[in-house]
Design a protein around this motif. Structure first.
Motif, PDB file in Angstrom:
ATOM      1  N   ILE A  56       0.871  -1.182   0.000  1.00 10.20           N
ATOM      2  CA  ILE A  56       0.000   0.000   0.000  1.00 10.20           C
ATOM      3  C   ILE A  56       0.906   1.229   0.000  1.00 10.20           C
ATOM      4  O   ILE A  56       1.571   1.530   0.996  1.00 10.20           O
ATOM      5  CB  ILE A  56      -0.933  -0.024   1.226  1.00 10.20           C
ATOM      6  CG1 ILE A  56      -1.785  -1.311   1.190  1.00 10.20           C
ATOM      7  CG2 ILE A  56      -1.823   1.220   1.267  1.00 10.20           C
ATOM      8  CD1 ILE A  56      -2.463  -1.658   2.500  1.00 10.20           C
ATOM      9  N   THR A  95       8.496   5.464   3.342  1.00  4.92           N
ATOM     10  CA  THR A  95       8.962   4.732   2.151  1.00  4.92           C
ATOM     11  C   THR A  95       9.049   5.675   0.936  1.00  4.92           C
ATOM     12  O   THR A  95       9.938   6.512   0.870  1.00  4.92           O
ATOM     13  CB  THR A  95       8.021   3.525   1.896  1.00  4.92           C
ATOM     14  OG1 THR A  95       6.661   4.006   1.806  1.00  4.92           O
ATOM     15  CG2 THR A  95       8.126   2.509   3.019  1.00  4.92           C
ATOM     16  N   ALA A 114       4.854  -0.415   8.328  1.00  2.12           N
ATOM     17  CA  ALA A 114       4.829  -1.625   9.159  1.00  2.12           C
ATOM     18  C   ALA A 114       6.029  -2.519   8.848  1.00  2.12           C
ATOM     19  O   ALA A 114       6.555  -3.198   9.736  1.00  2.12           O
ATOM     20  CB  ALA A 114       3.533  -2.388   8.914  1.00  2.12           C
TER      21      ALA A 114
HETATM   22  C1  2AL Z   1       2.800   0.895   4.167  1.00  2.00           C
HETATM   23  C2  2AL Z   1       2.681  -0.052   5.217  1.00  2.00           C
HETATM   24  O1  2AL Z   1       2.869   0.160   6.406  1.00  2.00           O
HETATM   25  N1  2AL Z   1       2.296  -1.209   4.619  1.00  2.00           N
HETATM   26  C3  2AL Z   1       2.169  -1.000   3.295  1.00  2.00           C
HETATM   27  O2  2AL Z   1       1.840  -1.873   2.468  1.00  2.00           O
HETATM   28  N2  2AL Z   1       2.474   0.299   3.041  1.00  2.00           N
HETATM   29  N3  2AL Z   1       3.173   2.201   4.417  1.00  2.00           N
HETATM   30  C4  2AL Z   1       3.920   3.024   3.608  1.00  2.00           C
HETATM   31  N4  2AL Z   1       4.120   4.281   4.025  1.00  2.00           N
HETATM   32  O3  2AL Z   1       4.402   2.641   2.573  1.00  2.00           O
END
Ligand code: 2AL
Length: 245
Positions: A44, A116, A182
């Motif tokens: 995500i 990210t 996560a």
């Molecule tokens: C995230 C997360 O915690 N899990 C995911 O699939 N994407 N968060 C993110 N900021 O990329």
């Protein structure tokens, strides 16, 4: 006490990582039930992924209610579907972004989020506003590591995250770091030791807070907007998800 930790993306290896982090902090009488969403995106990292992940997440909450779960953790830093999940659930539902940001305010006057991809920065910034912690959040910083690359040793994820945390501490006047995914849970202890400041993993924060709320006998309020969704018909592919009595 049963806490169901839901990974709203469909990547099992990420659920395994999250489960280990949750078990590490859970009290002796707490059973951690880690589950992976049965449908939706592999990771995500945008508004569309976030929206599409909500169906699988809500399905896990629905199942959890049938199973008599005491509390839930949504293990994705966008806190997808949090308010909708609270409508379905009797017990508390915690998102890892909200839990991590609130934990950070107890241990520092200011925190920065290290996340990210750059495109997820706005999602975290919206959550900062939503949770009313803009007076505490100094910055949201991206590392440009894709979520699933966190598991790939060739991505040099740990070093890139460490470097970004160092820049945050040097430039943002922050005293703590919130990890913005996560999938970073397994890096938290090492980063904290190396940086010498509180580093907060939202999975750990949310599990501990969910446990505390259940121990206090607090359930999600069913007075007002967190009341059960109103029964009505849903059309098309969403027909099976129509709220029932
Ligand atoms: C995230 C997360 O915690 N899990 C995911 O699939 N994407 N968060 C993110 N900021 O990329």
């Amino acid at each position: 006490m049963r806490i169901r930790v839901i990974n709203p993306n469909t990547t099992q290896s990420m659920t395994d990582l999250v489960e280990a982090a949750a078990r590490n902090v859970a009290g002796p009488d707490v059973t951690i039930e880690a589950v992976t969403s049965g449908c939706g995106p592999a990771s995500i990292e945008g508004h569309y992924d976030d929206a599409m992940a909500c169906i699988g997440l809500l399905e896990e909450i629905r199942k959890g209610e049938q199973d008599g779960v005491d509390a839930y953790v949504i293990a994705c830093f966008g806190d997808p579907g949090l308010d909708a999940a609270r409508e379905l659930a009797r017990g508390p539902v915690l998102g890892i972004a909200e839990a991590a940001m609130r934990a950070a305010t107890f241990v520092a006057t200011g925190f920065s989020v290290v996340t990210t991809l750059s495109r997820t920065v706005v999602i975290a910034e919206h959550l900062v506003t939503r949770y009313g912690v803009h007076g505490h959040c100094r910055a949201v910083r991206a590392t440009d590591i894709a979520v699933l690359d966190l598991e790939n040793p060739e991505s040099c994820a740990y070093q890139k995250i460490l470097d970004e945390c160092r820049r945050a501490l040097a430039e943002d006047r922050c005293g703590a770091i919130v990890l913005g995914c996560a999938g970073m849970a397994d890096l938290c202890e090492r980063l904290s030791k190396e940086l010498g400041v509180p580093v907060i993993d939202g999975v750990s924060a949310a599990v501990v807070m969910a446990e505390a709320l259940v121990r206090m006998g607090l359930n999600t309020s069913k007075h007002g907007d967190y009341a059960r969704p109103l029964p009505k018909s849903y059309q098309g592919i969403l027909a099976p998800f129509a709220p029932r009595e």
